[in-house]
Write a protein that holds these residues in place. Structure first.
Motif, PDB file in Angstrom:
ATOM      1  N   ALA A 110      -7.336   0.121  -3.687  1.00  0.00           N
ATOM      2  CA  ALA A 110      -8.312  -0.051  -2.606  1.00  0.00           C
ATOM      3  C   ALA A 110      -8.006  -1.242  -1.714  1.00  0.00           C
ATOM      4  O   ALA A 110      -8.293  -1.218  -0.528  1.00  0.00           O
ATOM      5  N   SER A 111      -7.379  -2.291  -2.252  1.00  0.00           N
ATOM      6  CA  SER A 111      -7.071  -3.457  -1.426  1.00  0.00           C
ATOM      7  C   SER A 111      -5.655  -3.414  -0.872  1.00  0.00           C
ATOM      8  O   SER A 111      -5.242  -4.353  -0.196  1.00  0.00           O
ATOM      9  N   GLY A 112      -4.914  -2.355  -1.138  1.00  0.00           N
ATOM     10  CA  GLY A 112      -3.592  -2.186  -0.553  1.00  0.00           C
ATOM     11  C   GLY A 112      -2.478  -2.210  -1.577  1.00  0.00           C
ATOM     12  O   GLY A 112      -2.683  -2.537  -2.753  1.00  0.00           O
ATOM     13  N   TRP A 113      -1.264  -1.845  -1.130  1.00  0.00           N
ATOM     14  CA  TRP A 113      -0.100  -1.788  -2.007  1.00  0.00           C
ATOM     15  C   TRP A 113       1.176  -1.938  -1.191  1.00  0.00           C
ATOM     16  O   TRP A 113       1.161  -1.828   0.026  1.00  0.00           O
ATOM     17  N   LEU A 114       2.268  -2.185  -1.903  1.00  0.00           N
ATOM     18  CA  LEU A 114       3.587  -2.151  -1.279  1.00  0.00           C
ATOM     19  C   LEU A 114       4.169  -0.771  -1.547  1.00  0.00           C
ATOM     20  O   LEU A 114       4.118  -0.276  -2.668  1.00  0.00           O
ATOM     21  N   ALA A 115       4.709  -0.159  -0.528  1.00  0.00           N
ATOM     22  CA  ALA A 115       5.375   1.136  -0.659  1.00  0.00           C
ATOM     23  C   ALA A 115       6.873   0.892  -0.588  1.00  0.00           C
ATOM     24  O   ALA A 115       7.365   0.251   0.344  1.00  0.00           O
ATOM     25  N   PHE A 116       7.596   1.372  -1.589  1.00  0.00           N
ATOM     26  CA  PHE A 116       9.053   1.287  -1.639  1.00  0.00           C
ATOM     27  C   PHE A 116       9.587   2.696  -1.491  1.00  0.00           C
ATOM     28  O   PHE A 116       9.091   3.625  -2.147  1.00  0.00           O
ATOM     29  N   GLU A 117      10.618   2.864  -0.656  1.00  0.00           N
ATOM     30  CA  GLU A 117      11.169   4.196  -0.456  1.00  0.00           C
ATOM     31  C   GLU A 117      12.681   4.121  -0.290  1.00  0.00           C
ATOM     32  O   GLU A 117      13.201   3.289   0.450  1.00  0.00           O
ATOM     33  N   CYS A 118      13.370   5.005  -1.027  1.00  0.00           N
ATOM     34  CA  CYS A 118      14.810   5.183  -0.857  1.00  0.00           C
ATOM     35  C   CYS A 118      15.015   6.680  -0.614  1.00  0.00           C
ATOM     36  O   CYS A 118      14.051   7.449  -0.645  1.00  0.00           O
ATOM     37  N   PRO A 119      16.244   7.130  -0.358  1.00  0.00           N
ATOM     38  CA  PRO A 119      16.435   8.558  -0.064  1.00  0.00           C
ATOM     39  C   PRO A 119      15.983   9.510  -1.177  1.00  0.00           C
ATOM     40  O   PRO A 119      15.660  10.663  -0.911  1.00  0.00           O
ATOM     41  N   THR A 120      15.922   9.045  -2.411  1.00  0.00           N
ATOM     42  CA  THR A 120      15.594   9.954  -3.517  1.00  0.00           C
ATOM     43  C   THR A 120      14.296   9.638  -4.239  1.00  0.00           C
ATOM     44  O   THR A 120      13.883  10.391  -5.114  1.00  0.00           O
ATOM     45  N   GLU A 121      13.642   8.547  -3.891  1.00  0.00           N
ATOM     46  CA  GLU A 121      12.493   8.109  -4.679  1.00  0.00           C
ATOM     47  C   GLU A 121      11.506   7.326  -3.837  1.00  0.00           C
ATOM     48  O   GLU A 121      11.868   6.719  -2.833  1.00  0.00           O
ATOM     49  N   LYS A 122      10.248   7.318  -4.297  1.00  0.00           N
ATOM     50  CA  LYS A 122       9.206   6.517  -3.663  1.00  0.00           C
ATOM     51  C   LYS A 122       8.426   5.831  -4.777  1.00  0.00           C
ATOM     52  O   LYS A 122       8.150   6.426  -5.807  1.00  0.00           O
ATOM     53  N   ARG A 123       8.064   4.565  -4.547  1.00  0.00           N
ATOM     54  CA  ARG A 123       7.321   3.789  -5.548  1.00  0.00           C
ATOM     55  C   ARG A 123       6.183   3.032  -4.877  1.00  0.00           C
ATOM     56  O   ARG A 123       6.204   2.811  -3.681  1.00  0.00           O
ATOM     57  N   ARG A 124       5.214   2.617  -5.702  1.00  0.00           N
ATOM     58  CA  ARG A 124       4.040   1.924  -5.204  1.00  0.00           C
ATOM     59  C   ARG A 124       3.719   0.756  -6.136  1.00  0.00           C
ATOM     60  O   ARG A 124       3.709   0.915  -7.352  1.00  0.00           O
ATOM     61  N   LEU A 125       3.438  -0.415  -5.534  1.00  0.00           N
ATOM     62  CA  LEU A 125       3.102  -1.613  -6.308  1.00  0.00           C
ATOM     63  C   LEU A 125       1.804  -2.204  -5.792  1.00  0.00           C
ATOM     64  O   LEU A 125       1.676  -2.488  -4.590  1.00  0.00           O
ATOM     65  N   ALA A 126       0.829  -2.370  -6.667  1.00  0.00           N
ATOM     66  CA  ALA A 126      -0.447  -2.976  -6.295  1.00  0.00           C
ATOM     67  C   ALA A 126      -0.776  -4.056  -7.308  1.00  0.00           C
ATOM     68  O   ALA A 126      -0.460  -3.914  -8.493  1.00  0.00           O
ATOM     69  N   PRO A 127      -1.400  -5.123  -6.864  1.00  0.00           N
ATOM     70  CA  PRO A 127      -1.768  -5.495  -5.505  1.00  0.00           C
ATOM     71  C   PRO A 127      -0.550  -6.013  -4.738  1.00  0.00           C
ATOM     72  O   PRO A 127       0.516  -6.227  -5.315  1.00  0.00           O
ATOM     73  N   ILE A 128      -0.731  -6.241  -3.455  1.00  0.00           N
ATOM     74  CA  ILE A 128       0.351  -6.740  -2.606  1.00  0.00           C
ATOM     75  C   ILE A 128       0.602  -8.205  -2.950  1.00  0.00           C
ATOM     76  O   ILE A 128      -0.312  -9.029  -2.863  1.00  0.00           O
ATOM     77  N   PRO A 168      -5.358   0.438   3.242  1.00  0.00           N
ATOM     78  CA  PRO A 168      -6.160   1.597   3.649  1.00  0.00           C
ATOM     79  C   PRO A 168      -7.437   1.210   4.375  1.00  0.00           C
ATOM     80  O   PRO A 168      -8.042   0.184   4.089  1.00  0.00           O
ATOM     81  N   GLY A 169      -7.800   2.044   5.346  1.00  0.00           N
ATOM     82  CA  GLY A 169      -9.082   1.916   6.019  1.00  0.00           C
ATOM     83  C   GLY A 169      -9.244   0.691   6.879  1.00  0.00           C
ATOM     84  O   GLY A 169     -10.357   0.316   7.196  1.00  0.00           O
ATOM     85  N   ARG A 170      -8.180   0.071   7.285  1.00  0.00           N
ATOM     86  CA  ARG A 170      -8.288  -1.157   8.057  1.00  0.00           C
ATOM     87  C   ARG A 170      -8.163  -0.846   9.546  1.00  0.00           C
ATOM     88  O   ARG A 170      -7.112  -0.510  10.032  1.00  0.00           O
ATOM     89  N   PRO A 190     -10.511   6.322   2.101  1.00  0.00           N
ATOM     90  CA  PRO A 190     -10.753   7.547   1.335  1.00  0.00           C
ATOM     91  C   PRO A 190     -11.241   7.226  -0.074  1.00  0.00           C
ATOM     92  O   PRO A 190     -10.799   6.259  -0.684  1.00  0.00           O
ATOM     93  N   GLN A 191     -12.141   8.038  -0.564  1.00  0.00           N
ATOM     94  CA  GLN A 191     -12.722   7.794  -1.876  1.00  0.00           C
ATOM     95  C   GLN A 191     -11.804   8.204  -3.021  1.00  0.00           C
ATOM     96  O   GLN A 191     -12.075   7.902  -4.159  1.00  0.00           O
ATOM     97  N   PHE A 192     -10.708   8.905  -2.715  1.00  0.00           N
ATOM     98  CA  PHE A 192      -9.821   9.351  -3.774  1.00  0.00           C
ATOM     99  C   PHE A 192      -8.872   8.249  -4.235  1.00  0.00           C
ATOM    100  O   PHE A 192      -8.139   8.420  -5.187  1.00  0.00           O
ATOM    101  N   LEU A 193      -8.864   7.098  -3.565  1.00  0.00           N
ATOM    102  CA  LEU A 193      -8.010   6.000  -3.986  1.00  0.00           C
ATOM    103  C   LEU A 193      -8.540   5.374  -5.264  1.00  0.00           C
ATOM    104  O   LEU A 193      -9.739   5.210  -5.445  1.00  0.00           O
ATOM    105  N   SER A 194      -7.631   5.018  -6.155  1.00  0.00           N
ATOM    106  CA  SER A 194      -8.047   4.321  -7.364  1.00  0.00           C
ATOM    107  C   SER A 194      -8.469   2.904  -6.992  1.00  0.00           C
ATOM    108  O   SER A 194      -8.038   2.372  -5.964  1.00  0.00           O
ATOM    109  N   PRO A 195      -9.289   2.269  -7.810  1.00  0.00           N
ATOM    110  CA  PRO A 195      -9.738   0.910  -7.489  1.00  0.00           C
ATOM    111  C   PRO A 195      -8.577  -0.077  -7.329  1.00  0.00           C
ATOM    112  O   PRO A 195      -8.656  -1.007  -6.539  1.00  0.00           O
ATOM    113  N   GLN A 196      -7.471   0.138  -8.056  1.00  0.00           N
ATOM    114  CA  GLN A 196      -6.320  -0.757  -7.951  1.00  0.00           C
ATOM    115  C   GLN A 196      -5.677  -0.686  -6.562  1.00  0.00           C
ATOM    116  O   GLN A 196      -5.091  -1.654  -6.099  1.00  0.00           O
TER     117      GLN A 196
END
Length: 123
Positions: free
Chosen positions: A66-84, A21-23, A58-64
């Motif tokens: 703020a430095s970025g995450w991996l976004a995983f997406e399939c046709p039925t689901e979305k997931r997020r993993l932090a840190p990268i 984010p924000g880069r 954005p200030q609404f991001l949690s501190p975890q």
């Protein structure tokens, strides 16, 4: 931003990419106006903008996140993993699947469709 695709052992096709984010490396509107061959002269007066710099994450991001995450997406689901994880782009598909299973599910954002007059019974 790198993007990868992989298939899990049960046959689900996933895509994964990194989000930072924000880069922004450069400000797009400095130096010249591409529509005009004349150079743009920078404003040298006092600062006229009020409030926070809009280019900040954005200030609404949690501190975890703020430095970025991996976004995983399939046709039925979305997931997020932090840190990268380092070198995630080179990981074998099996290790990407393990990261995906460790990632937190997130709600999918679906756009709100506009309702036309015909759908409302008007017109």
């Amino acid at each position: 931003m790198a993007i990868r695709s992989f298939r899990t052992a049960d046959g689900v096709h996933w895509q994964v990419w990194n989000v930072v984010p924000g880069r922004r490396d450069t400000e797009r509107r400095v130096g010249y106006d591409r529509r005009n061959p004349e150079p743009v002269f920078r404003y040298t007066g006092p600062e006229r903008r009020r409030g926070a710099d809009r280019r900040q994450p954005p200030q609404f991001l949690s501190p975890q996140l703020a430095s970025g995450w991996l976004a995983f997406e399939c046709p039925t689901e979305k997931r997020r993993l932090a840190p990268i994880p380092q070198h995630w782009e080179q990981l074998p598909d099996g290790e990407l699947e393990q990261l995906c299973m460790a990632a937190r599910p997130v709600a999918r954002v679906t756009p709100v469709a506009e309702v036309t007059d015909d759908e409302q019974g008007g017109g």
